[in-house]
Design a protein around this motif. Structure first.
Motif, PDB file in Angstrom:
ATOM      1  N   GLY A   1     -13.446  -4.343  43.562  1.00 32.53           N
ATOM      2  CA  GLY A   1     -14.399  -5.132  44.347  1.00 32.53           C
ATOM      3  C   GLY A   1     -15.734  -5.265  43.653  1.00 32.53           C
TER       4      GLY A   1
ATOM      5  N   GLY B   1     -14.574   2.511  45.317  1.00 34.90           N
ATOM      6  CA  GLY B   1     -15.867   3.061  45.744  1.00 34.90           C
ATOM      7  C   GLY B   1     -16.485   2.170  46.797  1.00 34.90           C
TER       8      GLY B   1
ATOM      9  N   CYS C   1     -10.983   2.514  48.828  1.00 36.09           N
ATOM     10  CA  CYS C   1      -9.530   2.368  48.762  1.00 36.09           C
ATOM     11  C   CYS C   1      -9.122   2.307  47.291  1.00 36.09           C
ATOM     12  CB  CYS C   1      -9.111   1.088  49.494  1.00 36.09           C
ATOM     13  SG  CYS C   1      -7.328   0.855  49.519  1.00 36.09           S
TER      14      CYS C   1
ATOM     15  N   ALA D   1     -10.543  -4.701  37.327  1.00 34.02           N
ATOM     16  CA  ALA D   1     -11.088  -3.342  37.372  1.00 34.02           C
ATOM     17  C   ALA D   1     -12.030  -3.041  36.214  1.00 34.02           C
ATOM     18  CB  ALA D   1      -9.956  -2.327  37.415  1.00 34.02           C
TER      19      ALA D   1
ATOM     20  N   GLN E   1     -25.593   1.179  28.515  1.00 35.35           N
ATOM     21  CA  GLN E   1     -26.732   1.639  29.307  1.00 35.35           C
ATOM     22  C   GLN E   1     -27.800   0.567  29.493  1.00 35.35           C
ATOM     23  OE1 GLN E   1     -27.787   5.924  28.355  1.00 35.35           O
ATOM     24  NE2 GLN E   1     -26.913   5.295  26.409  1.00 35.35           N
TER      25      GLN E   1
HETATM   26  C1  LIG Z   1     -25.675  -1.900  31.465  1.00 34.83           C
HETATM   27  C2  LIG Z   1     -24.914  -3.183  31.542  1.00 34.83           C
HETATM   28  C3  LIG Z   1     -25.571  -4.390  31.304  1.00 34.83           C
HETATM   29  C4  LIG Z   1     -24.888  -5.591  31.384  1.00 34.83           C
HETATM   30  N1  LIG Z   1     -25.595  -6.735  31.227  1.00 34.83           N
HETATM   31  C5  LIG Z   1     -24.970  -7.928  31.379  1.00 34.83           C
HETATM   32  C6  LIG Z   1     -25.711  -9.136  31.318  1.00 34.83           C
HETATM   33  O1  LIG Z   1     -26.936  -9.129  31.147  1.00 34.83           O
HETATM   34  N2  LIG Z   1     -25.047 -10.311  31.440  1.00 34.83           N
HETATM   35  C7  LIG Z   1     -23.705 -10.349  31.615  1.00 34.83           C
HETATM   36  O2  LIG Z   1     -23.153 -11.438  31.684  1.00 34.83           O
HETATM   37  N3  LIG Z   1     -22.970  -9.214  31.729  1.00 34.83           N
HETATM   38  C8  LIG Z   1     -23.569  -8.006  31.614  1.00 34.83           C
HETATM   39  N4  LIG Z   1     -22.838  -6.846  31.724  1.00 34.83           N
HETATM   40  C9  LIG Z   1     -21.373  -6.916  31.894  1.00 34.83           C
HETATM   41  C10 LIG Z   1     -20.964  -7.153  33.346  1.00 34.83           C
HETATM   42  O3  LIG Z   1     -21.635  -6.245  34.177  1.00 34.83           O
HETATM   43  C11 LIG Z   1     -19.454  -6.955  33.496  1.00 34.83           C
HETATM   44  O4  LIG Z   1     -18.763  -7.679  32.508  1.00 34.83           O
HETATM   45  C12 LIG Z   1     -18.953  -7.421  34.840  1.00 34.83           C
HETATM   46  O5  LIG Z   1     -19.729  -6.893  35.878  1.00 34.83           O
HETATM   47  C13 LIG Z   1     -17.492  -6.978  35.015  1.00 34.83           C
HETATM   48  O6  LIG Z   1     -16.901  -7.511  36.161  1.00 34.83           O
HETATM   49  P1  LIG Z   1     -17.004  -6.841  37.619  1.00 34.83           P
HETATM   50  O7  LIG Z   1     -18.309  -7.213  38.218  1.00 34.83           O
HETATM   51  O8  LIG Z   1     -15.834  -7.255  38.397  1.00 34.83           O
HETATM   52  O9  LIG Z   1     -16.952  -5.298  37.258  1.00 34.83           O
HETATM   53  P2  LIG Z   1     -17.195  -4.020  38.186  1.00 34.83           P
HETATM   54  O10 LIG Z   1     -18.367  -4.234  39.068  1.00 34.83           O
HETATM   55  O11 LIG Z   1     -17.207  -2.835  37.314  1.00 34.83           O
HETATM   56  O12 LIG Z   1     -15.912  -4.048  39.095  1.00 34.83           O
HETATM   57  C14 LIG Z   1     -14.703  -3.325  38.844  1.00 34.83           C
HETATM   58  C15 LIG Z   1     -14.414  -2.544  40.091  1.00 34.83           C
HETATM   59  O13 LIG Z   1     -13.099  -2.013  40.024  1.00 34.83           O
HETATM   60  C16 LIG Z   1     -13.109  -0.817  40.761  1.00 34.83           C
HETATM   61  N5  LIG Z   1     -11.910  -0.033  40.437  1.00 34.83           N
HETATM   62  C17 LIG Z   1     -11.609   0.576  39.276  1.00 34.83           C
HETATM   63  N6  LIG Z   1     -10.435   1.241  39.378  1.00 34.83           N
HETATM   64  C18 LIG Z   1      -9.983   1.038  40.636  1.00 34.83           C
HETATM   65  C19 LIG Z   1      -8.828   1.465  41.342  1.00 34.83           C
HETATM   66  N7  LIG Z   1      -7.899   2.239  40.778  1.00 34.83           N
HETATM   67  N8  LIG Z   1      -8.692   1.073  42.636  1.00 34.83           N
HETATM   68  C20 LIG Z   1      -9.634   0.299  43.234  1.00 34.83           C
HETATM   69  N9  LIG Z   1     -10.731  -0.128  42.616  1.00 34.83           N
HETATM   70  C21 LIG Z   1     -10.915   0.226  41.320  1.00 34.83           C
HETATM   71  C22 LIG Z   1     -14.400  -0.165  40.330  1.00 34.83           C
HETATM   72  O14 LIG Z   1     -14.814   0.828  41.236  1.00 34.83           O
HETATM   73  C23 LIG Z   1     -15.349  -1.354  40.252  1.00 34.83           C
HETATM   74  O15 LIG Z   1     -16.115  -1.509  41.442  1.00 34.83           O
HETATM   75  C24 LIG Z   1     -23.495  -5.603  31.664  1.00 34.83           C
HETATM   76  C25 LIG Z   1     -22.835  -4.404  31.900  1.00 34.83           C
HETATM   77  C26 LIG Z   1     -23.529  -3.207  31.859  1.00 34.83           C
HETATM   78  C27 LIG Z   1     -22.800  -1.937  32.134  1.00 34.83           C
END
Ligand SMILES: Cc1cc2nc3c(=O)[nH]c(=O)nc-3n(C[C@H](O)[C@H](O)[C@H](O)COP(=O)(O)OP(=O)(O)OC[C@H]3O[C@@H](n4cnc5c(N)ncnc54)[C@H](O)[C@@H]3O)c2cc1C
Ligand SMILES: [Zn+2]
Lengths: 220, 406, 123
Positions: B30, B56, B196, B227, B250
């Protein structure tokens, strides 16, 4: 592989050409002098030391031959051999790695000043497996000395420099002020710091900055 | 740029339902990508009997931790297409989702510090223009005009030799983006289930038919993995491998300051990227830690290195303070491009590999991944980003445009 | 900052090292016979476990030697250090996975007969 065997060793370079040489931190000599405080901490550059890099398996015959020239090879990290024996008071061998060593000798050990160190090592290597390379221009040497020398280094070196674990006669490849150096403690309160030439002005300036507070009387 | 401009938001934006025993599709994760995927599944494909499972709290992973830079000036045609489609979605989403998440098109600069950088940057500007992406090359004086606090003197370790500039690029408020998608998903009937954790998969032969979770088993026709840093862990549970390495990345913020920094400045060379958030804090991202790590924390020397570079580029920051630092887990690929793909398991799909730069891709990933899940085949935009490229060799090398910084 | 026990030099700051990724990935013995899938596996696919991971490190600012290390990628706890060419030792996470038993400097740091004397000074 005796890599340096084919190197030209121009014994005939006129001696006065050496007067034209400039050491990597020469631009800082005046500020080193101005920033040093006698009896507290002093910084200087030891120019143009002769250095030879050796790579050899310490268990091999070749190593035995080389060790007879250098008066032994150090066995462990931190170890330094030589210095003070065999009529070569200032020639020392530093452990850099399990098969890598650095010979450090006075400037006049270099063949351009009539010395024989590198040719003798090359001869000892003969066609054995290993390497002898003249590295005299690779690093320069700083000498930091005085009761505050350790405190200066501790600002930028994360090793434990307390004499309990870091006695005189220890040389370690590590970082000082973020710069890769060989840190060689030659006596209580005296360190040689060997950065590569291109880092010399940065590290020299860094050390001066770190020394600055000790030039003023301590605030009780 | 003051706090009172932030929109009020109600106490509850979505329900917290109990999981049903079965869904038409389950999205694992999520974060932004999982929520956007669910939104487009419901909105574009009429799939509303679906759930987003989050181990989470909602958007507490990289979605909560990124530096929110949004741009589309990538080098290759395939990347320009998907990132530019994503940027166009960002431009309409505040209205479509009826939520002002403060998308601010204040422009993004990518600095060039070496002759190699300059050549690479000018090449990229040319490629961008051919792909209809707004891109400009700025000389140092123009850089200074746009961002007066930048030090363009040539007496620094990495002098500014110019920059690429994308005026339509910018930043957005990441939490609000997640909440905007979550609220809309909820209104469309999507179940968002927090706390979940997916712990395994049910398979019938090579077909996935359900997920095991700490809240019981849930049957489903289809599974979409979103994920991020944990993609490899989930793929392993499902019985296949991914060409992904998870690394800490970071970032940090300062205390609040008066507005001093009008745009976004990135430097891949010195590993720093800076913007000033709406409230006034300076937001800076660092480089990835070299080692694999799931710890959501990295090493301090990375932060030190980044601060040294930032202070040299922006002398005015020297008196600012680091208020907080944190780390996320980024899912990196060897070509610095994402994977939006079918998988060796039937009815299981994967969206990952966005690494250090997937926030900007949130709507584009959601749109194309939803299409892939709903139809079983890739959307034209994500076809090049399939897993097969690692076998065919048709890699999409974006290290120049992506590098570590985003 | 990881504190990494180099098998030759003892514990040193992470900044003295370079990371080399997964250990024990041999070059294919029969490169001419590999199909595209197998090449993809060799070139692009590496383990990425959450937990114990055998990886290579180079002590670039110190003894310039490569070595292997088993490290937990979730806790960053270092479980074993061993030389190139040696098989991966069996490790158990200290304290059954709890982080209570020290960091990399703790007694678990140097396994497999590694001299972890402070800064490599003679034991
Ligand atoms: C410090 C930092 C700076 C960044 N800066 C940029 C930026 O400036 N511009 C940009 O474009 N991108 C940036 N990124 C990259 C961007 O944040 C990620 O590529 C993007 O958020 C990934 O997609 P998401 O939001 O779905 O990931 P997430 O928010 O990590 O979502 C994945 C989710 O899966 C869940 N999960 C994992 N395993 C399980 C399981 N077994 N069961 C249920 N749930 C699970 C996790 O808890 C998590 O909430 C940055 C990343 C970081 C860490
Ligand atoms: Zn070492």
């Amino acid at each position: 592989m005796a890599d340096t065997q084919q190197l030209d060793t121009p014994q005939d370079i006129p001696r006065d050409l050496h007067g034209l040489r400039r050491s990597p931190a020469s631009l800082l000599h005046e500020v080193f002098a101005a920033g040093s405080t006698g009896g507290v901490v002093e910084l200087s550059e030891l120019e143009f030391l002769t250095m030879a890099g050796i790579r050899v398996d310490p268990q091999s015959e070749t190593a035995t031959r080389i060790a007879s020239v250098t008066d032994g090879l150090p066995a462990h990290c931190g170890d330094v051999t030589g210095g003070g024996t065999n009529g070569k008071p200032d020639t020392a061998v530093l452990w850099l790695g399990p098969t890598e060593f650095l010979v450090v000798a006075p400037p006049d050990a270099h063949e351009t000043l009539g010395g024989t160190l590198v040719p003798a090592l090359v001869e000892a290597l003969a066609d054995g497996q290993g390497q002898v390379v003249d590295l005299s221009a690779n690093r320069t040497t700083f000498e930091l000395t005085g009761p505050r020398a350790r405190a200066v280094l501790e600002k930028g070196c994360s090793l434990d420099l307390h004499p309990r674990v870091h006695p005189a006669g220890t040389a370690l490849s590590t970082e000082v002020g973020g710069i890769p150096v060989i840190l060689w403690k030659t006596a209580e309160d005296t360190y040689r710091i060997l950065p590569r030439a291109s880092f010399a002005t940065f590290l020299g300036s860094w050390l001066l900055d770190a020394m600055r507070e000790y030039a003023s009387p301590e605030v009780p | 740029m003051s706090a009172d401009k932030l929109p009020e938001h109600p106490d509850f934006l979505w329900r917290n339902p109990e999981p049903k025993s079965s869904y038409d599709a389950v999205i694992v994760g999520g974060g932004g990508h999982g929520l956007a995927t669910a939104y487009y599944l419901a909105q574009n494909h009429g799939m509303t009997n679906i759930a987003v499972l989050e181990k989470g709290w909602l958007a507490g992973g990289n979605m909560a931790r990124n530096t929110t830079i949004i741009r589309s000036n990538y080098l290759w045609d395939e990347s320009a297409a998907i990132y530019e489609a994503s940027l166009k979605l960002w431009e309409i989403l505040p209205e479509e989702l009826d939520y002002d998440f403060l998308f601010s098109q204040r422009g993004v600069m990518n600095l060039a510090h070496t002759l190699g950088d300059v050549r690479e940057s000018i090449r990229r500007v040319g490629a961008n223009r051919l792909n209809g992406v707004d891109a400009e090359w700025l000389e140092p004086a123009q850089v200074k005009e746009l961002c007066p606090i930048l030090n363009i003197s040539d007496n620094i370790r990495y002098p500014v030799l110019g920059a690429t500039y994308q005026p339509r690029a910018g930043i957005a408020k990441h939490d609000h983006v997640a909440w905007a998608f979550a609220r809309k998903c909820d209104q469309l009937g999507v179940d968002i289930i927090q706390n979940c954790e997916v712990t395994g998969f049910l398979k019938d032969g090579n077909r996935v038919v359900g997920v095991k979770t700490n809240q019981g088993t849930i049957h489903t026709e289809k599974v979409g993995l979103c994920a991020a840093g944990h993609s490899s862990v989930l793929a392993e549970m499902a019985g296949f491998r991914l060409p992904i390495q998870s690394h800490p990345l970071q970032a940090l913020v300062s205390e609040l300051h008066e507005p001093v920094h009008p745009t976004v400045v990135m430097s891949n060379h010195v590993h720093v990227y800076v913007s000033q958030a709406h409230k006034g804090e300076l937001v800076m991202g660092a480089g990835v830690d070299s080692y694999n790590g799931y710890g959501q924390r990295g090493s301090f020397h990375v932060i030190e290195h980044q601060m040294a570079a930032a202070v040299e580029l922006f002398p005015i920051f020297a008196r600012a303070h680091v208020l907080r630092t944190w780390g996320g887990i980024v899912d990196t690929t060897l070509d610095a491009s994402p994977i939006v793909s079918t998988t060796p398991v039937d009815n299981m799909f994967v969206n990952c590999g966005w690494g250090t730069g997937g926030f900007k891709g949130t709507p584009g990933a959601g749109l194309t991944f939803a299409h892939t899940i709903a139809t079983g085949t890739p959307h034209a935009l994500n076809r090049p980003f399939a897993l097969e490229r690692f076998e065919t060799g048709a890699l999409i090398d974006e290290h120049g445009a992506a590098a570590v910084a985003h | 900052m990881l504190l990494i026990p180099c098998p030759h030099c003892g514990p040193r700051d992470e900044t003295e090292f370079h990371y080399g990724g997964q250990a024990h990935v041999p070059y294919p013995g029969n490169p001419n016979e590999l199909d595209d899938r197998q090449w993809a596996e060799f070139l692009f696919y590496r383990e990425n476990p959450k937990g114990a991971f055998a990886e290579r490190w180079l002590h670039s600012t110190g003894c310039r030697q490569w070595f292997n290390m088993v490290r937990d990628t979730a806790t960053y706890d270092i479980q074993a250090v061993y030389r190139m060419g040696e098989p991966r030792p069996t490790t158990t996470p200290p304290g059954g996975g709890s982080r209570a038993t020290g960091g990399p400097t703790g007694p678990s740091a140097a396994h497999a007969g590694t001299p972890a004397s402070p800064e490599g000074a003679r034991p």
